[in-house]
Design an enzyme around this catalytic site. Sequence first.
Site, PDB file in Angstrom:
ATOM      1  CG  ASP A 167      -2.272   0.623   0.941  1.00  0.00           C
ATOM      2  OD1 ASP A 167      -2.302   1.852   0.824  1.00  0.00           O
ATOM      3  OD2 ASP A 167      -3.294  -0.091   0.855  1.00  0.00           O
ATOM      4  CG  HIS A 209      -5.378   3.822   1.156  1.00  0.00           C
ATOM      5  ND1 HIS A 209      -4.971   2.555   0.836  1.00  0.00           N
ATOM      6  CD2 HIS A 209      -6.665   3.907   0.764  1.00  0.00           C
ATOM      7  CE1 HIS A 209      -5.964   1.890   0.279  1.00  0.00           C
ATOM      8  NE2 HIS A 209      -7.012   2.687   0.224  1.00  0.00           N
ATOM      9  CB  SER A 400      -9.290   0.620  -0.102  1.00  0.00           C
ATOM     10  OG  SER A 400      -8.679   0.860  -1.325  1.00  0.00           O
TER      11      SER A 400
END
Length: 469
Positions: A167, A209, A400
């Site tokens: 990620d 994220h 996600s």
Amino acid sequence: MSRFSRPRRLAAGLSAAALACMSLGAATSAHAGPSAEPAAGPLMNYVVNAKATPGHVRKAEDAVRDAGGTVLTSYQQFGVIVAQSTNPDFRTDVRAGKNGREVQSVGATRTAAVSEGAGGLNATDEAQATPVLDPREGEQWDMVQIKADQAHQVTDGSRNVLVGINDSGVDDTHPDLAPNFDARDSVSCVNNGVPDTTAGAWRPTTSSHGTHVAGTVAAARNGVGIVGVAPGVRIASVKVVNDAGFIYPEYSICGIVWAAEHRMAVTNHSYFIDPFEFWCKDNGDQGAVQEAVRRAYAWATDQGTLSVAAAGNSNYDLSNKTTDNNSPNDSTAVPRTINNDCLDMPTELPGVITVASTTRAVAKSSFSNFGLHKIDVAAPGSSILSTLPGGRYGLMSGTSMASPHVTGIAALMKSTHPWWGPRELERALQREADDTACPATPDARCTGTTANNSFFGEGIADALDAVQR
């Protein structure tokens, strides 16, 4: 679809970006006269595919150099080279030299010039659950939906299981992540796909994220904040998202190879590979990239690493592809007609678990991609509470956020069945998911049966069954 599922741009609260199938054209050389050397073009990265033997790969590397290219990384184990060149005719020249016959296919990995610059770097006991709840665990409706709260009465997972968070980087100083973080096996792949193990290179710089994803997988049971699906396993950061939010093919290949080489049992991929949302097999550059990425993920699966990926946030039917209006996203998007040979990678690759998103009401999230025989399972992805950099917590939405729930369940499965490989884990995730029917109010997009349909696949992933069977 958000670029990380964007990460997918990041599926949660970041700007969306999609990808389209068009030829990655090289600039035409300018000539001053008959004897002039061609002018240098933009610095570009390429994948070069060859037979997967040391001899063939070495000759293909020579072909790269003969064409004025630089070998950035070379994967002899599956016959893929990542190269860089300013030669505008590189794709032609690499196949025209004396070693060009060793090159099976070649393709540019992006449509815009390389932004990170030239070259690269030289580069056991189970933790048992306790009856004590972490302070914000009561806010985690998502853990109840997948029965993780019940699974934790059996086990929190094994320290022997390492999970890769592929990620935008993970904040290992976060108090809910630090107890489970493995810095030794963490890496950054965003310098042309060359592994960077410099201390902290794998931390986030512009995005929260990856840290949010990491908390869903394995936030520790430590009396602080929240609890992850598998709070007893270890996590490593595999940074594949650059500061602009892009995940180029060479980054993703570097990340999955690193994960497999470092014995990561499960990896989470909450993104699609840029700059195309769908990479088309019949397009020269895109076909070469599709093949290179397929080889890398197949090799990692053979090494024992299961990949779990977000389905995407475009509310798109992956089983009936017709158009792509948003690709490439690193230059000028050109609307195009596509078909089912065009793949959203890595989520549509063989052996990768594709995860759709659900709401608290056990409905398909409005943004979630879908598709009969494309979705493997579904999991919560709307308004998910998890960790953020700087010791914070926050809500994010996207596929996600759904994918790491399934990654955590796979980690629990691996903890209780350490002899299982990726294929056993894949079958168990599908078999043990809770069947979920199409909406009671008819929706023509939801096709299939209660046991397997286009919205939920085999059903809602089930953490309790993962540790009981």
